[in-house]
Scaffold this motif. Structure first.
Motif, PDB file in Angstrom:
ATOM      1  N   UNK A  89       0.762  -1.069  -0.109  1.00 21.92           N
ATOM      2  CA  UNK A  89       0.093   0.032  -0.045  1.00 21.92           C
ATOM      3  C   UNK A  89       0.932   1.149   0.019  1.00 21.92           C
ATOM      4  N   UNK A  90       2.332   0.980  -0.430  1.00 18.76           N
ATOM      5  CA  UNK A  90       3.039   2.362  -0.274  1.00 18.76           C
ATOM      6  C   UNK A  90       2.443   3.398  -1.504  1.00 18.76           C
ATOM      7  N   UNK A  94       1.306   7.221  -0.349  1.00 21.83           N
ATOM      8  CA  UNK A  94       1.760   8.346  -1.105  1.00 21.83           C
ATOM      9  C   UNK A  94       0.782   9.201  -1.400  1.00 21.83           C
ATOM     10  N   UNK A  95      -0.190   8.625  -1.984  1.00 22.35           N
ATOM     11  CA  UNK A  95      -1.279   9.421  -2.498  1.00 22.35           C
ATOM     12  C   UNK A  95      -2.171  10.184  -1.484  1.00 22.35           C
ATOM     13  N   UNK A  96      -2.387   9.389  -0.531  1.00 24.53           N
ATOM     14  CA  UNK A  96      -3.263  10.029   0.706  1.00 24.53           C
ATOM     15  C   UNK A  96      -2.353  11.010   1.282  1.00 24.53           C
ATOM     16  N   UNK A  97      -1.062  10.934   1.667  1.00 27.33           N
ATOM     17  CA  UNK A  97      -0.162  12.014   2.418  1.00 27.33           C
ATOM     18  C   UNK A  97       0.485  12.883   1.211  1.00 27.33           C
ATOM     19  N   UNK A 103       6.271   8.786   4.337  1.00 31.78           N
ATOM     20  CA  UNK A 103       5.591   8.249   4.948  1.00 31.78           C
ATOM     21  C   UNK A 103       5.523   6.828   4.206  1.00 31.78           C
ATOM     22  N   UNK A 104       5.725   6.683   3.035  1.00 30.05           N
ATOM     23  CA  UNK A 104       5.346   5.507   2.144  1.00 30.05           C
ATOM     24  C   UNK A 104       6.792   4.358   2.456  1.00 30.05           C
ATOM     25  N   UNK A 159      -2.868  15.296   5.002  1.00 30.88           N
ATOM     26  CA  UNK A 159      -3.137  13.869   4.317  1.00 30.88           C
ATOM     27  C   UNK A 159      -4.590  14.464   3.608  1.00 30.88           C
ATOM     28  N   UNK A 160      -4.772  13.599   2.779  1.00 30.42           N
ATOM     29  CA  UNK A 160      -6.404  13.843   1.794  1.00 30.42           C
ATOM     30  C   UNK A 160      -7.427  13.118   2.489  1.00 30.42           C
ATOM     31  N   UNK A 161      -8.007  13.601   3.376  1.00 30.99           N
ATOM     32  CA  UNK A 161      -9.189  13.117   4.152  1.00 30.99           C
ATOM     33  C   UNK A 161     -10.026  12.254   3.356  1.00 30.99           C
TER      34      UNK A 161
END
Length: 188
Positions: A89-90, A94-97, A103-104, A159-161
């Motif tokens: 899920x790395x 990356x996409x969320x953060x 974070x990845x 992060x993108x909630x």
């Protein structure tokens, strides 16, 4: 010696280290008698307004020995992680953060989510404010326990909630409060 780490060595964390961090911050500390009309009522190590256990812990595992990569939900009553979807899920992290790609590269990332439907009936508006206090105490437990066993961390508010809501399949009552990533530091 605790400080935020944003440059992780992509080394694995042992299952024992992972378990110690999660259990002693979010696991059951004691069982009360007669609380909320229940014969036995679990109380966590971390704070919970009214003892209502309204904070949930989701964990993305990237590099923990003995655990497949994937998204987990921590079932604190049974002291176990429950795999939701498996896989690396790395890219998702990356996409969320979005602006915090480091974070990845952590060994695992925790998401603290407040289910306000569990506390709003008792505390009304104060429930939202107290969720941030209780989550802050939980983050301190997670980070200090990790640091004591040489695992480093970084709390991430960027992060993108809506993407996190989708990943965790959250309801309208669930509010992601914070993200914390953990891992080992490069040997110097």
């Amino acid at each position: 010696g605790r400080k935020s780490l944003r440059d992780y060595a992509y080394d694995s964390v042992s299952f024992d280290q992972f378990s110690e961090i999660i259990h002693y911050s979010f696991g059951v500390k004691s069982v009360g008698r007669g609380a909320y009309d229940q014969r036995e009522f679990p109380f966590k190590f971390c704070n919970s307004q009214g003892g209502l256990n309204y904070l949930d812990l989701y964990i993305v595992v990237s590099n923990v020995e003995g655990l497949p990569q994937g998204l987990y939900y921590f079932d604190f009553i049974n002291d176990q992680v429950c795999l939701v979807p498996a896989g690396d899920m790395r890219t998702v992290l990356k996409d969320i953060h979005f602006a915090n790609e480091f974070v990845a590269y952590g060994a695992f990332t925790c998401f603290v989510v407040a289910d306000l439907s569990r506390v709003m009936p008792k505390y009304y508006k104060r429930a939202y404010r107290m969720a941030h206090v209780d989550a802050g105490i939980l983050v301190a437990y997670l980070e200090l326990i990790a640091e004591s066993i040489d695992i480093h961390s970084c709390t991430v508010a960027g992060y993108l909630e809506h993407k996190l809501d989708d990943l965790l399949n959250l309801t309208v009552n669930d509010y992601p409060v914070v993200s914390i990533t953990f891992g080992k530091q490069y040997a110097e």
